[in-house]
Design a protein around this motif. Structure first.
Motif, PDB file in Angstrom:
ATOM      1  N   PHE A  46      49.978  37.725  33.087  1.00 55.22           N
ATOM      2  CA  PHE A  46      50.245  37.721  34.517  1.00 55.22           C
ATOM      3  C   PHE A  46      48.975  37.622  35.376  1.00 55.22           C
ATOM      4  N   TYR A  47      48.107  38.595  35.302  1.00 53.34           N
ATOM      5  CA  TYR A  47      47.043  38.694  36.297  1.00 53.34           C
ATOM      6  C   TYR A  47      46.054  37.529  36.238  1.00 53.34           C
ATOM      7  N   ASN A  48      45.637  37.130  35.043  1.00 53.55           N
ATOM      8  CA  ASN A  48      44.718  35.990  34.935  1.00 53.55           C
ATOM      9  C   ASN A  48      45.381  34.701  35.410  1.00 53.55           C
ATOM     10  N   ARG A  49      46.618  34.479  35.026  1.00 52.07           N
ATOM     11  CA  ARG A  49      47.326  33.253  35.410  1.00 52.07           C
ATOM     12  C   ARG A  49      47.641  33.218  36.904  1.00 52.07           C
ATOM     13  N   LEU A  50      47.843  34.390  37.489  1.00 51.04           N
ATOM     14  CA  LEU A  50      48.091  34.464  38.929  1.00 51.04           C
ATOM     15  C   LEU A  50      46.814  34.306  39.751  1.00 51.04           C
ATOM     16  N   GLY A  51      45.682  34.381  39.098  1.00 52.00           N
ATOM     17  CA  GLY A  51      44.410  34.286  39.798  1.00 52.00           C
ATOM     18  C   GLY A  51      43.993  35.573  40.473  1.00 52.00           C
ATOM     19  N   LEU A  52      44.490  36.704  39.955  1.00 51.15           N
ATOM     20  CA  LEU A  52      44.144  37.998  40.523  1.00 51.15           C
ATOM     21  C   LEU A  52      42.800  38.449  39.944  1.00 51.15           C
ATOM     22  N   THR A  53      41.856  38.690  40.807  1.00 52.18           N
ATOM     23  CA  THR A  53      40.494  38.986  40.345  1.00 52.18           C
ATOM     24  C   THR A  53      40.163  40.471  40.326  1.00 52.18           C
ATOM     25  N   THR A  54      41.009  41.300  40.952  1.00 55.88           N
ATOM     26  CA  THR A  54      40.692  42.730  41.000  1.00 55.88           C
ATOM     27  C   THR A  54      41.748  43.595  40.325  1.00 55.88           C
ATOM     28  N   THR A  55      42.922  43.061  40.055  1.00 55.81           N
ATOM     29  CA  THR A  55      44.035  43.867  39.551  1.00 55.81           C
ATOM     30  C   THR A  55      43.901  44.140  38.058  1.00 55.81           C
ATOM     31  N   GLY A  56      44.155  45.385  37.669  1.00 51.01           N
ATOM     32  CA  GLY A  56      44.133  45.715  36.256  1.00 51.01           C
ATOM     33  C   GLY A  56      43.938  47.201  36.024  1.00 51.01           C
ATOM     34  N   PHE A  57      44.050  47.580  34.760  1.00 50.17           N
ATOM     35  CA  PHE A  57      43.798  48.958  34.356  1.00 50.17           C
ATOM     36  C   PHE A  57      42.295  49.179  34.148  1.00 50.17           C
ATOM     37  N   LYS A  58      41.887  50.417  34.127  1.00 53.81           N
ATOM     38  CA  LYS A  58      40.524  50.853  33.805  1.00 53.81           C
ATOM     39  C   LYS A  58      39.448  50.029  34.527  1.00 53.81           C
ATOM     40  N   PRO A  59      39.405  50.107  35.839  1.00 52.91           N
ATOM     41  CA  PRO A  59      38.467  49.267  36.603  1.00 52.91           C
ATOM     42  C   PRO A  59      37.001  49.600  36.363  1.00 52.91           C
ATOM     43  N   ARG A  60      36.717  50.799  35.865  1.00 54.05           N
ATOM     44  CA  ARG A  60      35.315  51.138  35.572  1.00 54.05           C
ATOM     45  C   ARG A  60      34.707  50.180  34.551  1.00 54.05           C
ATOM     46  N   ASN A  61      35.550  49.572  33.720  1.00 57.18           N
ATOM     47  CA  ASN A  61      35.053  48.634  32.717  1.00 57.18           C
ATOM     48  C   ASN A  61      34.723  47.269  33.307  1.00 57.18           C
ATOM     49  N   ARG A  62      35.125  47.054  34.592  1.00 59.51           N
ATOM     50  CA  ARG A  62      34.969  45.715  35.168  1.00 59.51           C
ATOM     51  C   ARG A  62      34.171  45.689  36.467  1.00 59.51           C
ATOM     52  N   PHE A  63      34.028  46.838  37.124  1.00 64.85           N
ATOM     53  CA  PHE A  63      33.367  46.873  38.423  1.00 64.85           C
ATOM     54  C   PHE A  63      32.358  48.012  38.486  1.00 64.85           C
ATOM     55  N   VAL A  64      31.342  47.841  39.331  1.00 62.91           N
ATOM     56  CA  VAL A  64      30.400  48.932  39.565  1.00 62.91           C
ATOM     57  C   VAL A  64      31.124  50.018  40.352  1.00 62.91           C
ATOM     58  N   LEU A  65      30.673  51.242  40.205  1.00 60.02           N
ATOM     59  CA  LEU A  65      31.391  52.392  40.743  1.00 60.02           C
ATOM     60  C   LEU A  65      31.531  52.349  42.267  1.00 60.02           C
TER      61      LEU A  65
END
Length: 236
Positions: A46-65
């Motif tokens: 879903f999220y990658n195919r929808l082009g969602l760049t911020t949505t997901g679980f465990k955001p600490r693994n993907r974004f600075v605090l």
């Protein structure tokens, strides 16, 4: 925790009680069918195919605090500032990935996600869900509950309630969800409207009740409907 849920007694008779147990197990059903963890599955399908760049679980693994909004200075359970970790205690004990809580997002991403639902399951030429599936899951299915099979719905007696939910002007065919921490997403198929309200009711403490007392998100929603009705009268 799954054992405790399975062994928990059911109340006698037909009475509605708000619970996340079904959604917790739905997440496990998805994992059993797909052979993927829940966060991997929704990200890929879903999220990658929808082009969602911020949505997901465990955001600490993907974004600075400092890109992650603090939720609560939590005094009882984790006894620390909750920032970038799921606020819901149950989802926290499941490692931050669960069928009932743990997703992080932004208004822009949520707008695209709910626009896909409003479009009948399609966005940017890609089809994700059947229109009849969305229609079924966003309809009323119980004489004793306002909720659909995956979405919240307006109270059936909104016209006479002292505190209409989510606001007085919403129509029965609308759907969405309001969150404990002060969030709201709501879709109105009649007006082709996606309403997103993101706030933080529980910072620094969940004892802050001003958002509810002032009915901020409901008043904003009412203002939008008032503007729509005014513009409609002008059109005629």
């Amino acid at each position: 925790m799954f054992k405790r849920i399975l062994e928990s007694p059911l109340l006698p008779g037909k009475k509605y009680v708000y619970s996340d147990n079904d959604f917790i197990f739905l997440g496990k059903v998805i994992e059993a069918i797909t052979g993927m963890t829940l966060d991997e599955y929704v990200q890929k399908i879903f999220y990658n195919r929808l082009g969602l760049t911020t949505t997901g679980f465990k955001p600490r693994n993907r974004f600075v605090l400092n890109r992650l909004v603090p939720t609560e200075e939590e005094k009882q359970f984790r006894r620390q500032l909750i920032q970038g970790d799921v606020h819901d205690e149950g989802a926290s004990m499941f490692g931050g990935v669960s069928g009932h809580a743990g997703l992080f997002s932004t208004a822009y991403d949520l707008g695209m996600l709910y626009q896909m639902l409003l479009n009948g399951g399609e966005l940017n030429g890609e089809h994700f869900l059947k229109p009849e599936t969305i229609k079924y899951f966003t309809a009323y299915h119980s004489p004793i509950s306002r909720r659909g099979l995956g979405f919240d719905k307006p109270e059936k007696d909104n016209a006479t309630r002292r505190e209409p939910y989510p606001s007085l002007s919403v129509l029965p065919e609308t759907y969405g969800h309001t969150g404990f921490t002060g969030t709201c997403v709501w879709v109105d198929p009649k007006y082709k409207l996606v309403y997103i309200f993101l706030s933080n009711r529980v910072y620094p403490t969940r004892n802050n009740s001003l958002l509810s007392l002032l009915n901020v998100r409901g008043n904003i929603q009412e203002a939008i409907y008032k503007m729509i009705s005014t513009e409609g009268r002008k059109a005629f």
